[in-house]
Design an enzyme around this catalytic site. Sequence first.
Site, PDB file in Angstrom:
ATOM      1  N   HIS A  55      17.532  -5.595  -2.541  1.00 46.04           N
ATOM      2  CA  HIS A  55      17.827  -5.160  -3.843  1.00 46.04           C
ATOM      3  C   HIS A  55      16.421  -4.179  -4.359  1.00 46.04           C
ATOM      4  O   HIS A  55      16.762  -3.395  -5.028  1.00 46.04           O
ATOM      5  CB  HIS A  55      18.010  -6.369  -4.827  1.00 46.04           C
ATOM      6  CG  HIS A  55      18.812  -6.204  -6.055  1.00 46.04           C
ATOM      7  ND1 HIS A  55      19.289  -7.207  -6.630  1.00 46.04           N
ATOM      8  CD2 HIS A  55      18.927  -4.931  -6.705  1.00 46.04           C
ATOM      9  CE1 HIS A  55      20.112  -6.572  -7.635  1.00 46.04           C
ATOM     10  NE2 HIS A  55      19.669  -5.458  -7.767  1.00 46.04           N
TER      11      HIS A  55
ATOM     12  N   ARG B 158      25.778   3.240 -17.381  1.00 49.87           N
ATOM     13  CA  ARG B 158      26.067   1.924 -17.925  1.00 49.87           C
ATOM     14  C   ARG B 158      27.053   1.902 -19.228  1.00 49.87           C
ATOM     15  O   ARG B 158      27.057   1.094 -20.283  1.00 49.87           O
ATOM     16  CB  ARG B 158      24.831   1.319 -18.502  1.00 49.87           C
ATOM     17  CG  ARG B 158      23.908   0.848 -17.315  1.00 49.87           C
ATOM     18  CD  ARG B 158      22.357   0.392 -17.878  1.00 49.87           C
ATOM     19  NE  ARG B 158      21.558   0.351 -16.461  1.00 49.87           N
ATOM     20  CZ  ARG B 158      21.410  -0.875 -15.822  1.00 49.87           C
ATOM     21  NH1 ARG B 158      22.081  -1.889 -16.194  1.00 49.87           N
ATOM     22  NH2 ARG B 158      20.444  -0.538 -14.835  1.00 49.87           N
TER      23      ARG B 158
ATOM     24  N   TYR C 241      22.779 -11.548  -9.887  1.00 48.32           N
ATOM     25  CA  TYR C 241      23.511 -11.603 -11.147  1.00 48.32           C
ATOM     26  C   TYR C 241      24.118 -12.881 -11.518  1.00 48.32           C
ATOM     27  O   TYR C 241      24.656 -13.654 -11.065  1.00 48.32           O
ATOM     28  CB  TYR C 241      24.602 -10.671 -10.823  1.00 48.32           C
ATOM     29  CG  TYR C 241      24.556  -9.311 -10.350  1.00 48.32           C
ATOM     30  CD1 TYR C 241      22.950  -8.729 -10.536  1.00 48.32           C
ATOM     31  CD2 TYR C 241      25.347  -8.672  -9.679  1.00 48.32           C
ATOM     32  CE1 TYR C 241      22.765  -7.243 -10.290  1.00 48.32           C
ATOM     33  CE2 TYR C 241      24.868  -7.061  -9.188  1.00 48.32           C
ATOM     34  CZ  TYR C 241      23.692  -6.633  -9.647  1.00 48.32           C
ATOM     35  OH  TYR C 241      23.262  -5.388  -9.241  1.00 48.32           O
TER      36      TYR C 241
HETATM   37  N1  NAP Z   1      21.258  -1.930  -7.358  1.00 53.91           N
HETATM   38  C1  NAP Z   1      20.674  -2.163  -8.641  1.00 53.91           C
HETATM   39  O1  NAP Z   1      19.840  -2.150  -8.935  1.00 53.91           O
HETATM   40  C2  NAP Z   1      21.929  -1.914  -9.575  1.00 53.91           C
HETATM   41  C3  NAP Z   1      21.504  -2.008 -10.981  1.00 53.91           C
HETATM   42  C4  NAP Z   1      22.774  -1.790 -11.747  1.00 53.91           C
HETATM   43  C5  NAP Z   1      23.890  -1.846 -11.293  1.00 53.91           C
HETATM   44  N2  NAP Z   1      24.281  -1.903 -10.131  1.00 53.91           N
HETATM   45  C6  NAP Z   1      25.486  -2.271  -9.675  1.00 53.91           C
HETATM   46  O2  NAP Z   1      26.522  -1.090 -10.059  1.00 53.91           O
HETATM   47  C7  NAP Z   1      27.726  -1.528 -10.596  1.00 53.91           C
HETATM   48  C8  NAP Z   1      28.034  -0.402 -12.145  1.00 53.91           C
HETATM   49  O3  NAP Z   1      26.930  -0.264 -12.626  1.00 53.91           O
HETATM   50  P1  NAP Z   1      26.740  -0.756 -14.368  1.00 53.91           P
HETATM   51  O4  NAP Z   1      27.916  -1.625 -14.168  1.00 53.91           O
HETATM   52  O5  NAP Z   1      25.418  -0.999 -14.402  1.00 53.91           O
HETATM   53  O6  NAP Z   1      27.483   0.484 -14.941  1.00 53.91           O
HETATM   54  P2  NAP Z   1      28.544   1.483 -14.941  1.00 53.91           P
HETATM   55  O7  NAP Z   1      29.460   1.415 -13.938  1.00 53.91           O
HETATM   56  O8  NAP Z   1      28.046   2.863 -15.188  1.00 53.91           O
HETATM   57  O9  NAP Z   1      29.021   1.234 -16.549  1.00 53.91           O
HETATM   58  C9  NAP Z   1      29.866   0.046 -16.737  1.00 53.91           C
HETATM   59  C10 NAP Z   1      30.304   0.000 -18.114  1.00 53.91           C
HETATM   60  O10 NAP Z   1      31.331   1.134 -18.118  1.00 53.91           O
HETATM   61  C11 NAP Z   1      32.560   0.404 -18.550  1.00 53.91           C
HETATM   62  N3  NAP Z   1      33.550   1.117 -18.067  1.00 53.91           N
HETATM   63  C12 NAP Z   1      33.978   1.204 -16.886  1.00 53.91           C
HETATM   64  N4  NAP Z   1      34.920   1.894 -16.478  1.00 53.91           N
HETATM   65  C13 NAP Z   1      35.397   2.483 -17.811  1.00 53.91           C
HETATM   66  C14 NAP Z   1      36.458   3.226 -18.219  1.00 53.91           C
HETATM   67  N5  NAP Z   1      37.103   3.848 -17.526  1.00 53.91           N
HETATM   68  N6  NAP Z   1      36.420   3.758 -19.621  1.00 53.91           N
HETATM   69  C15 NAP Z   1      35.630   3.081 -20.558  1.00 53.91           C
HETATM   70  N7  NAP Z   1      34.482   2.103 -20.198  1.00 53.91           N
HETATM   71  C16 NAP Z   1      34.601   1.910 -18.768  1.00 53.91           C
HETATM   72  C17 NAP Z   1      32.547  -0.805 -18.607  1.00 53.91           C
HETATM   73  O11 NAP Z   1      33.155  -1.853 -19.565  1.00 53.91           O
HETATM   74  P3  NAP Z   1      34.407  -2.841 -19.283  1.00 53.91           P
HETATM   75  O12 NAP Z   1      34.028  -3.894 -18.099  1.00 53.91           O
HETATM   76  O13 NAP Z   1      34.593  -3.143 -20.883  1.00 53.91           O
HETATM   77  O14 NAP Z   1      35.416  -1.974 -18.654  1.00 53.91           O
HETATM   78  C18 NAP Z   1      30.915  -1.295 -18.466  1.00 53.91           C
HETATM   79  O15 NAP Z   1      30.510  -1.872 -19.826  1.00 53.91           O
HETATM   80  C19 NAP Z   1      27.293  -2.997 -11.224  1.00 53.91           C
HETATM   81  O16 NAP Z   1      28.480  -3.533 -11.622  1.00 53.91           O
HETATM   82  C20 NAP Z   1      26.363  -3.419 -10.028  1.00 53.91           C
HETATM   83  O17 NAP Z   1      27.200  -3.963  -8.846  1.00 53.91           O
HETATM   84  C21 NAP Z   1      23.150  -2.058  -9.271  1.00 53.91           C
END
Ligand code: NAP
Length: 336
Positions: free
Chosen positions: A126, A209, A56
Amino acid sequence: METRSLGKHGLEAAAIGLGCMGMTEWYGHIDEKQSVRTIHRALEIGITLLDTADMYAVGRNEQLVGRALTGGWRDLAIVATKFGHRRDPETGKFLGVSGRPEYVRAACEASLLRLGIDYIDLYQQHRVDREVPIEETVGVMKELVDEGKVLYLGLSEAQPEDIRRAVAVAPISTLQTEYSLFERHVENDILDTCEELVIGFLAYSPLGRGLLTGRWQTEADFDEADTRGAGTTYPRFQPGNFEHNLALVETVKAVGAGEGYTAAQVSLAWLLAQRSWIVPIPGTKRVERIDENAAAVELMLTAQELAVLDALGEPAGTRYPEASIPAWTSPPLPGT
Ligand SMILES: NC(=O)c1ccc[n+]([C@@H]2O[C@H](COP(=O)([O-])OP(=O)(O)OC[C@H]3O[C@@H](n4cnc5c(N)ncnc54)[C@H](OP(=O)(O)O)[C@@H]3O)[C@@H](O)[C@H]2O)c1
């Protein structure tokens, strides 16, 4: 905060974690101070698991998490990081996946340095390297546990066959894979495999996301640094698909509206209701979202509400561009 047991080796985490990925890359404008405050707010209210990865922002995300952990915060955190995606340190270009033992060792040392900690709580592969037998990769991961550099081990996006082979040689506590109301492929056989082998599950991108929150309604809502804008990276955000998917979110909003819960909270509560060993790791860089997402544990969806959500319907578009998915998901055919 309710805690959940992940696997059979003693790992316990708060039922909601925090994904740190978007704090340094891909999801728009970066504000490190705000992100550090967000991490502190999470730890303050009892969220424990912080998810990051060496890839990241080519290490900068681990450095940010490391900075947030100074000053006594480290003891409150379960630091979960990952190795396996190689990127050019200068350009950030993706260079492929590596699960070679010498690479894993070097990656672990580099993560410890960037995080500024003595041990990693949860070290995750990963992506499975299809060129390296998984036994070799998790074999060296187990050595890292024996040496005290790592406490628990996890995989990400591994398939049932990978998981079975891995647990035969190393104590695997978790599998991290995408799971949400919009992405349910793990319900085929992956969750059953985890249940059988007693492996905890970290649901990544649990809010699709951000799509499932309904917060982004038009193109103009994404800033210029956001890779979701115009759906350039993620098909579910592409024009046409985006509108279809937003229409589905109206149903999610309606489920929570009566009791004053948001679509994000309903989405997280739905995940928590699926199995008692699932911990969603929503990503946010905003302090106020931490409290909102954590409060999802208080929402007990009724059987009727769960049925409405289960019948939500398919989102339009695949979770990643189709061409990039097969290499991670299918073990190579025999002889290839
Ligand atoms: N293993 C893998 O391959 C992999 C792949 C992708 C992700 N991940 C992990 O999973 C974590 C979470 O996934 P993600 O960040 O991709 O997607 P997510 O958690 O589904 O969505 C994140 C998005 O939602 C918004 N958000 C969060 N809470 C909110 C709420 N209560 N109301 C409105 N908007 C909200 C955030 O914006 P704001 O920041 O503006 O609140 C951000 O843009 C990542 O941070 C990473 O650690 C792992």
